[in-house]
Design an enzyme around this catalytic site. Structure first.
Site, PDB file in Angstrom:
ATOM      1  CG  HIS A  44      -8.474  -0.269   5.499  1.00 40.23           C
ATOM      2  ND1 HIS A  44      -8.659  -0.763   4.111  1.00 40.23           N
ATOM      3  CD2 HIS A  44      -7.887   0.811   5.797  1.00 40.23           C
ATOM      4  CE1 HIS A  44      -8.033   0.634   3.593  1.00 40.23           C
ATOM      5  NE2 HIS A  44      -7.799   1.372   4.401  1.00 40.23           N
ATOM      6  CG  ASP A  45     -10.862   3.168   4.874  1.00 34.45           C
ATOM      7  OD1 ASP A  45     -10.020   3.051   5.817  1.00 34.45           O
ATOM      8  OD2 ASP A  45     -10.150   3.367   3.714  1.00 34.45           O
TER       9      ASP A  45
ATOM     10  CG  ASP B   5      -4.147   5.684   1.052  1.00 32.32           C
ATOM     11  OD1 ASP B   5      -5.098   5.177   1.215  1.00 32.32           O
ATOM     12  OD2 ASP B   5      -3.909   6.986   1.862  1.00 32.32           O
TER      13      ASP B   5
ATOM     14  CD  GLU C  52      -8.657   4.898  -0.934  1.00 28.44           C
ATOM     15  OE1 GLU C  52      -9.588   4.629  -0.081  1.00 28.44           O
ATOM     16  OE2 GLU C  52      -7.573   5.286  -0.640  1.00 28.44           O
TER      17      GLU C  52
ATOM     18  CG  ASP D   7      -2.241   0.670   1.129  1.00 26.05           C
ATOM     19  OD1 ASP D   7      -1.987   1.763   0.613  1.00 26.05           O
ATOM     20  OD2 ASP D   7      -3.245   0.289   1.809  1.00 26.05           O
TER      21      ASP D   7
HETATM   22  C1  GLC Z   1      -7.387   5.841   2.657  1.00 28.10           C
HETATM   23  C2  GLC Z   1      -7.246   4.417   3.455  1.00 28.10           C
HETATM   24  C3  GLC Z   1      -7.700   5.104   4.868  1.00 28.10           C
HETATM   25  C4  GLC Z   1      -6.977   6.155   5.313  1.00 28.10           C
HETATM   26  C5  GLC Z   1      -6.892   7.353   4.106  1.00 28.10           C
HETATM   27  C6  GLC Z   1      -5.892   8.641   4.516  1.00 28.10           C
HETATM   28  O1  GLC Z   1      -8.775   6.235   2.324  1.00 28.10           O
HETATM   29  O2  GLC Z   1      -7.890   3.690   2.791  1.00 28.10           O
HETATM   30  O3  GLC Z   1      -7.792   3.893   5.876  1.00 28.10           O
HETATM   31  O4  GLC Z   1      -7.269   6.853   6.441  1.00 28.10           O
HETATM   32  O5  GLC Z   1      -6.758   6.864   2.916  1.00 28.10           O
HETATM   33  O6  GLC Z   1      -4.652   8.020   4.026  1.00 28.10           O
END
Ligand code: GLC
Length: 549
Positions: free
Chosen positions: A322-323, A196, A248, A95
């Site tokens: 995880h979110d 990310d 993402e 990641d």
């Molecule tokens: C992404 C991650 C999340 C994190 C955010 C800031 O959305 O999946 O867990 O808090 O980015 O890095």
């Protein structure tokens, strides 16, 4: 094997398996469980960020991109993990948190001590004449997105927590650093990278948000993002034909995602998008509850399936990460129909066009945590919003209800391996409480039950490898107006696949297309499903029909 036939398993390392009793999952713990993952049939493991980090945001505040956080293990452990995974034909995806660093990163430390070179790694701006922040943007974790640094008399931008300072991608030196980091991990044999919130890296103009929203229109899919990704691709993972990447994408559009992941775009292999996971946000607000809007869910997933297919671009497929809260608690019924609804959700997703992701525990039907005390919550976003909602006058009872539905900690409780203390996750004190249903919902029980959710996932993952129509077929939505059924057809040359899902706990009637009459059932969540032209679907009934002409 082509990427289109593969399934990825997501590990939240902190909560997967603890080998040394410190209450945190670790790499040796993961190594112990590789046989389990091989049995499930996955080809890739995506690890959530596990680099050196003060853990304000559980690793998404990186202080050193080239070091594994010692709480997870050493570089030797990582190398051993890669070798052991490879023996089982499993690849590793890391990641890359490249939109921001921790404020403890040495670049940021140099920056706030006035080093101009490193100040230019971040986004520092003078305040307005009255001393207020440069813009009215809000952090995604609540509160203003700018933090004042007295010694510099300037503000720095943080779209997330105040300890996550946004990097300045306009600076070519930053872009080169990022490519070097990817190449560093490539040199260790890593082929997979998740980026990310990567569509936020190119900030446009620094203007006040006229709608007093968070300012996202000024930095989402920003002006140079495609250029930066092409450059990163060319300098790093694009040099590796076997690489698999996923970006993402926060609040993005199909048009941009076609550019991010189009077959000839030379940006990324695929994208995570989130529109389908906002269909239960009242007035688009995450912290405001409503039942999910089924027609909207269907419409969005269909739109993305078709939009990406027409442009030869590629989606990641997921309900959980995880979110996000647990899908079986959110879109299924984790009390009355846990098995049927978890299997239905899996079938619905895994037969679509894209790369499926299974989030740890999803394959055994892990549910939301249902914590009842704020002390149990560890997530910075949840704690911030607990306080924000309180200051807005909401009762604690109401806030707990919201957190039980929406908190990211719902996904972050320890993996449930067995019915022993702490579900076999740790011999020590776990960093976060367990979900109390682990004596029933756990891997041991799942493996002992031939009808378990686990074996359903195993079968779906195998089906993607066996049937080209699942991996590569054309997607056609069916029953688009039906208030209860999510159905679609996949076609490839002489192969045809129908996927029928009742999304609710009540029966409903459908008229199957004629073509279904002689088709074979590949998978179902009821042992005695009979596909007849006029049929009543039972609660959450879901099945797949196949024929090769
Ligand atoms: C992404 C991650 C999340 C994190 C955010 C800031 O959305 O999946 O867990 O808090 O980015 O890095």
């Amino acid at each position: 094997m082509k990427h289109s036939h593969k399934t990825v398993y997501q590990i939240y390392p902190k909560s997967f398996c603890d080998s040394n009793g410190d209450g945190w999952g670790d790499l040796q713990g993961v190594i112990r469980k590789l046989d389990y993952l091989q049995m499930l049939g996955i080809e890739y493991i995506w690890f959530n960020a596990m680099f050196v980090s003060p853990q304000r945001d559980n690793g998404y505040d990186v202080a050193d991109y080239r070091m594994i956080d010692p709480r997870y293990g050493t570089m030797d452990d990582f190398e051993q993990l890669c070798q052991e995974a490879k023996k089982r034909n499993i690849d590793i995806m890391l990641d890359m948190v490249f939109n921001h660093t921790s404020t403890e990163h040495e670049w940021f430390q140099k920056a706030i001590h006035g080093d101009e070179t490193y100040k230019n790694y971040y986004i520092f701006r003078k305040g307005n004449a009255d001393g207020s922040a440069p813009t009215n943007w809000q952090s995604k974790f609540g509160g203003p997105a700018w933090e004042y640094v007295e010694s510099l008399d300037e503000y720095y931008l943080h779209l997330y927590d105040v300890t996550q300072a946004d990097l300045n991608w306009e600076n070519p030196a930053v872009r080169q650093e990022m490519a070097d980091i990817v190449n560093y991990w490539r040199s260790k044999g890593v082929h997979g990278f998740r980026f990310d919130v990567v569509n936020l890296i190119s900030k446009g103009s620094f203007e006040d948000d006229p709608d007093h929203f968070d300012g996202r229109q000024f930095y989402t899919d920003g002006p140079h993002v495609h250029e930066y990704l092409k450059e990163l691709n060319e300098r790093s993972f694009g040099l590796d034909e076997a690489s698999m990447t996923v970006g993402e994408m926060s609040s993005t559009t199909i048009e941009n995602c076609v550019r991010y992941s189009g077959a000839n775009a030379h940006e990324l292999s695929s994208v995570f998008t989130f529109h389908h996971l906002k269909v239960d946000y009242k007035n688009k607000q995450k912290w405001s509850l409503m039942n999910f809007d089924f027609l909207e869910l269907k419409q969005l997933l269909n739109q993305w399936q078709i939009g990406m297919q027409e442009a030869n671009a590629w989606n990641a497929l997921f309900w959980c990460n995880h979110d996000q809260p647990r899908a079986v608690s959110r879109f299924g019924d984790d009390k009355k129909y846990p098995k049927q609804s978890a299997k239905m959700l899996a079938t619905c997703l895994h037969c679509m066009r894209g790369t499926p992701y299974v989030y740890q525990g999803e394959e055994i039907g892990m549910t939301n945590a249902y914590f009842t005390d704020i002390q149990q919550y560890q997530d910075v976003e949840s704690i911030n919003f607990f306080n924000i909602l309180k200051s807005l006058g909401k009762s604690e009872q109401e806030i707990y209800h919201i957190l039980q539905e929406r908190s990211r900690d719902n996904a972050r409780t320890p993996m449930q391996w067995n019915d022993q203390p702490n579900a076999g996750f740790t011999d020590g004190t776990p960093w976060i409480s367990l979900t109390s249903n682990y004596p029933i919902i756990n891997v041991n029980n799942a493996l002992a039950d031939p009808d378990s959710i686990f074996y359903h996932y195993q079968k779906l993952i195998q089906m993607r490898k066996t049937y080209d129509v699942i991996a590569e077929g054309n997607y056609v939505p069916l029953f688009e107006e039906h208030l209860q059924v999510f159905a679609y057809k996949r076609t490839l040359k002489n192969e045809e696949l129908y996927v029928i899902n009742n999304f609710y706990g009540s029966p409903c009637l459908i008229q199957l297309p004629e073509a279904c009459a002689d088709m074979k059932i590949l998978i179902s969540n009821y042992s005695d499903t009979k596909a007849v032209d006029e049929m009543t679907l039972r609660p959450y009934e879901s099945f797949v029909l196949y024929q090769s002409k």
